[in-house]
Design a protein around this motif. Structure first.
Motif, PDB file in Angstrom:
ATOM      1  N   GLU A   9      44.022  41.094  57.446  1.00 30.12           N
ATOM      2  CA  GLU A   9      42.952  40.446  56.685  1.00 30.12           C
ATOM      3  C   GLU A   9      43.516  39.645  55.534  1.00 30.12           C
ATOM      4  OE1 GLU A   9      39.788  43.016  55.568  1.00 30.12           O
ATOM      5  OE2 GLU A   9      40.039  44.251  57.346  1.00 30.12           O
ATOM      6  N   ASN A  10      42.730  38.685  55.096  1.00 27.85           N
ATOM      7  CA  ASN A  10      43.096  37.936  53.899  1.00 27.85           C
ATOM      8  C   ASN A  10      42.651  38.720  52.682  1.00 27.85           C
ATOM      9  OD1 ASN A  10      44.138  35.782  55.326  1.00 27.85           O
ATOM     10  ND2 ASN A  10      42.097  34.889  55.582  1.00 27.85           N
ATOM     11  N   TRP A  11      43.505  38.817  51.698  1.00 25.30           N
ATOM     12  CA  TRP A  11      43.133  39.556  50.516  1.00 25.30           C
ATOM     13  C   TRP A  11      43.904  39.012  49.321  1.00 25.30           C
ATOM     14  CZ3 TRP A  11      47.308  42.109  48.360  1.00 25.30           C
ATOM     15  CH2 TRP A  11      48.390  42.357  49.209  1.00 25.30           C
ATOM     16  N   ALA A  12      43.474  39.389  48.138  1.00 24.71           N
ATOM     17  CA  ALA A  12      44.168  38.996  46.913  1.00 24.71           C
ATOM     18  C   ALA A  12      44.145  40.180  45.966  1.00 24.71           C
ATOM     19  CB  ALA A  12      43.457  37.812  46.281  1.00 24.71           C
ATOM     20  N   LEU A  13      45.144  40.254  45.091  1.00 25.18           N
ATOM     21  CA  LEU A  13      45.146  41.320  44.097  1.00 25.18           C
ATOM     22  C   LEU A  13      44.307  40.898  42.900  1.00 25.18           C
ATOM     23  CD1 LEU A  13      48.830  42.620  43.995  1.00 25.18           C
ATOM     24  CD2 LEU A  13      46.813  43.781  44.889  1.00 25.18           C
ATOM     25  N   GLY A  14      43.452  41.792  42.434  1.00 24.15           N
ATOM     26  CA  GLY A  14      42.615  41.524  41.268  1.00 24.15           C
ATOM     27  C   GLY A  14      43.400  41.689  39.984  1.00 24.15           C
ATOM     28  N   PRO A  15      42.720  41.594  38.835  1.00 24.66           N
ATOM     29  CA  PRO A  15      43.387  41.742  37.541  1.00 24.66           C
ATOM     30  C   PRO A  15      43.824  43.183  37.295  1.00 24.66           C
ATOM     31  CG  PRO A  15      41.011  41.535  37.271  1.00 24.66           C
ATOM     32  CD  PRO A  15      41.287  41.331  38.723  1.00 24.66           C
ATOM     33  N   LEU A 110      47.291  55.396  47.174  1.00 27.51           N
ATOM     34  CA  LEU A 110      46.763  54.428  46.223  1.00 27.51           C
ATOM     35  C   LEU A 110      45.703  53.515  46.830  1.00 27.51           C
ATOM     36  CD1 LEU A 110      50.012  53.129  44.479  1.00 27.51           C
ATOM     37  CD2 LEU A 110      48.105  54.279  43.337  1.00 27.51           C
ATOM     38  N   TYR A 111      45.819  53.227  48.097  1.00 28.50           N
ATOM     39  CA  TYR A 111      45.009  52.194  48.742  1.00 28.50           C
ATOM     40  C   TYR A 111      43.522  52.331  48.408  1.00 28.50           C
ATOM     41  CZ  TYR A 111      43.693  48.814  52.203  1.00 28.50           C
ATOM     42  OH  TYR A 111      43.199  47.702  52.801  1.00 28.50           O
ATOM     43  N   PRO A 112      42.820  51.283  48.013  1.00 25.67           N
ATOM     44  CA  PRO A 112      43.192  49.859  48.025  1.00 25.67           C
ATOM     45  C   PRO A 112      43.774  49.348  46.707  1.00 25.67           C
ATOM     46  CG  PRO A 112      40.866  50.064  47.617  1.00 25.67           C
ATOM     47  CD  PRO A 112      41.396  51.464  47.706  1.00 25.67           C
ATOM     48  N   LEU A 113      44.476  50.214  45.993  1.00 27.89           N
ATOM     49  CA  LEU A 113      45.163  49.773  44.784  1.00 27.89           C
ATOM     50  C   LEU A 113      46.615  49.442  45.090  1.00 27.89           C
ATOM     51  CD1 LEU A 113      44.029  52.496  42.218  1.00 27.89           C
ATOM     52  CD2 LEU A 113      43.311  50.099  42.216  1.00 27.89           C
ATOM     53  N   GLY A 114      47.178  48.525  44.340  1.00 25.30           N
ATOM     54  CA  GLY A 114      48.617  48.320  44.305  1.00 25.30           C
ATOM     55  C   GLY A 114      49.109  48.767  42.941  1.00 25.30           C
ATOM     56  N   GLN A 115      50.371  49.108  42.856  1.00 26.03           N
ATOM     57  CA  GLN A 115      50.916  49.643  41.605  1.00 26.03           C
ATOM     58  C   GLN A 115      52.217  48.930  41.273  1.00 26.03           C
ATOM     59  OE1 GLN A 115      51.410  54.082  40.960  1.00 26.03           O
ATOM     60  NE2 GLN A 115      53.498  53.554  41.490  1.00 26.03           N
ATOM     61  N   THR A 121      60.136  50.209  30.443  1.00 27.08           N
ATOM     62  CA  THR A 121      59.230  51.127  29.740  1.00 27.08           C
ATOM     63  C   THR A 121      58.631  52.173  30.672  1.00 27.08           C
ATOM     64  OG1 THR A 121      57.309  49.744  30.182  1.00 27.08           O
ATOM     65  CG2 THR A 121      58.564  49.254  28.179  1.00 27.08           C
ATOM     66  N   ALA A 122      58.767  51.969  31.977  1.00 25.25           N
ATOM     67  CA  ALA A 122      58.166  52.837  33.005  1.00 25.25           C
ATOM     68  C   ALA A 122      56.632  52.817  32.934  1.00 25.25           C
ATOM     69  CB  ALA A 122      58.688  54.276  32.925  1.00 25.25           C
ATOM     70  N   GLN A 123      56.096  51.814  32.247  1.00 20.49           N
ATOM     71  CA  GLN A 123      54.629  51.698  32.187  1.00 20.49           C
ATOM     72  C   GLN A 123      54.102  51.219  33.548  1.00 20.49           C
ATOM     73  OE1 GLN A 123      53.233  49.570  28.749  1.00 20.49           O
ATOM     74  NE2 GLN A 123      51.154  49.471  29.566  1.00 20.49           N
ATOM     75  N   THR A 124      52.980  51.819  33.956  1.00 17.07           N
ATOM     76  CA  THR A 124      52.442  51.524  35.281  1.00 17.07           C
ATOM     77  C   THR A 124      51.162  50.705  35.175  1.00 17.07           C
ATOM     78  OG1 THR A 124      53.312  53.632  36.034  1.00 17.07           O
ATOM     79  CG2 THR A 124      51.680  52.601  37.443  1.00 17.07           C
ATOM     80  N   GLU A 125      51.065  49.706  36.049  1.00 19.26           N
ATOM     81  CA  GLU A 125      49.844  48.894  36.106  1.00 19.26           C
ATOM     82  C   GLU A 125      49.246  48.995  37.496  1.00 19.26           C
ATOM     83  OE1 GLU A 125      50.979  44.905  35.061  1.00 19.26           O
ATOM     84  OE2 GLU A 125      50.622  45.292  32.919  1.00 19.26           O
ATOM     85  N   TYR A 126      47.916  48.954  37.542  1.00 21.97           N
ATOM     86  CA  TYR A 126      47.211  49.034  38.824  1.00 21.97           C
ATOM     87  C   TYR A 126      46.324  47.813  38.997  1.00 21.97           C
ATOM     88  CZ  TYR A 126      48.625  53.910  38.556  1.00 21.97           C
ATOM     89  OH  TYR A 126      49.371  55.056  38.464  1.00 21.97           O
ATOM     90  N   ARG A 127      46.329  47.288  40.212  1.00 23.56           N
ATOM     91  CA  ARG A 127      45.436  46.186  40.584  1.00 23.56           C
ATOM     92  C   ARG A 127      44.811  46.516  41.922  1.00 23.56           C
ATOM     93  NH1 ARG A 127      47.333  41.044  38.204  1.00 23.56           N
ATOM     94  NH2 ARG A 127      49.153  41.511  36.924  1.00 23.56           N
ATOM     95  N   ALA A 128      43.575  46.090  42.102  1.00 18.21           N
ATOM     96  CA  ALA A 128      42.882  46.382  43.357  1.00 18.21           C
ATOM     97  C   ALA A 128      43.031  45.229  44.335  1.00 18.21           C
ATOM     98  CB  ALA A 128      41.411  46.629  43.095  1.00 18.21           C
ATOM     99  N   GLN A 129      43.106  45.589  45.607  1.00 23.55           N
ATOM    100  CA  GLN A 129      43.072  44.590  46.659  1.00 23.55           C
ATOM    101  C   GLN A 129      41.613  44.175  46.845  1.00 23.55           C
ATOM    102  OE1 GLN A 129      45.320  45.127  50.382  1.00 23.55           O
ATOM    103  NE2 GLN A 129      43.363  44.977  51.429  1.00 23.55           N
ATOM    104  N   LEU A 130      41.381  42.862  46.741  1.00 22.84           N
ATOM    105  CA  LEU A 130      40.005  42.339  46.834  1.00 22.84           C
ATOM    106  C   LEU A 130      39.851  41.472  48.082  1.00 22.84           C
ATOM    107  CD1 LEU A 130      39.590  41.332  43.084  1.00 22.84           C
ATOM    108  CD2 LEU A 130      38.836  43.445  44.189  1.00 22.84           C
TER     109      LEU A 130
END
Ligand code: SF4
Ligand code: SF4
Length: 228
Positions: A9-15, A110-115, A121-130
């Motif tokens: 599928e076509n998808w994009a990562l959100g903010p 995690l799905y549908p999140l990416g990490q 800093t080992a700080q983690t960010e999460y974005r959702a697949q949209l």
């Protein structure tokens, strides 16, 4: 970056999502994220957890269920779960469910999140697949979802893994990657330290620490001749 993936599928990562931000997602168990799945790259901890679940050594699981390769950008040894050759689906997808659910890889949990993890800093960010799959209930936050998926329990190990791998990758790139005469031997030794040399009777993290403590000076000695 641990990316989600519905490969067809076509998808994009959100903010980037903050912990208390709404994350209107509940899995409905359709199984789409397990079909035609060819992109599941494992960490050493993923492999260890699957090996424990199957009661097979990490080496046997890697040999039987994974493709081993050198990632072109990082120069690191990597393992990817190979799909079922008949269906193209993940080989642990059985009867519309995951046969190793409690030991599923991080990307699946995690799905549908990416990490993504900052290697300093080992700080983690999460974005959702949209667009989001599943159902969209009100009142759920990112924190709710991560806790339901048992991500916080393993987050420290995943962050440390990312930091260590980034350090080794920089070392390999600095000496010229595959052009270095001892690159292949170094990759084999790194693969053992990161993935294979784990006793399932002991916890993963102390072994990871021990393996990397032994690996670093060894690697430095192996690579001190840059071959240029
Ligand atoms: S490991 Fe489990 S959750 Fe992940 S793709 Fe395979 S069947 Fe699906
Ligand atoms: S995570 Fe999404 S695609 Fe995967 S089974 Fe749940 S609803 Fe379906």
């Amino acid at each position: 970056m641990v990316e989600p993936g519905r490969s067809s599928e076509n998808w994009a990562l959100g903010p980037v999502l903050a912990m208390e931000e709404p994350f209107p997602f509940v899995c409905v168990g359709c199984g789409d994220c397990c079909r035609q799945r060819r992109d599941l790259v494992l960490s050493g901890y993923d492999l260890y957890r699957i090996a424990r679940r199957l009661r097979l050594s990490p080496r046997i699981v890697a040999h039987a269920f994974c493709k081993s390769y050198v990632a072109p950008q990082s120069c690191l040894p990597a393992l990817r779960l190979t799909p079922d050759p008949k269906t193209g689906n993940c080989r642990f997808f059985e009867g519309n469910a995951c046969a190793i659910h409690e030991a599923r890889p991080l990307a699946c949990a995690l799905y549908p999140l990416g990490q993504s993890i900052d290697p300093v800093t080992a700080q983690t960010e999460y974005r959702a697949q949209l667009p989001l799959c599943g159902a969209c209930p009100e009142g759920r936050t990112l924190r709710d979802y991560l806790e339901d998926s048992a991500i916080p329990e393993r987050a420290g190990i995943d962050a440390r893994w990312a930091v260590v791998c980034t350090g080794i990758s920089r070392q390999l790139q600095a000496i010229g990657g595959p052009d270095h005469p001892h690159f292949a031997a170094a990759v084999r030794r790194i693969e053992r330290a990161l993935y294979l040399d784990y006793d399932l009777g002991d916890e993963f993290y102390p072994q990871f620490q021990q393996n990397t403590q032994v690996l670093m000076p060894l690697l430095a000695r192996m690579l001190e001749n840059n071959g240029c």
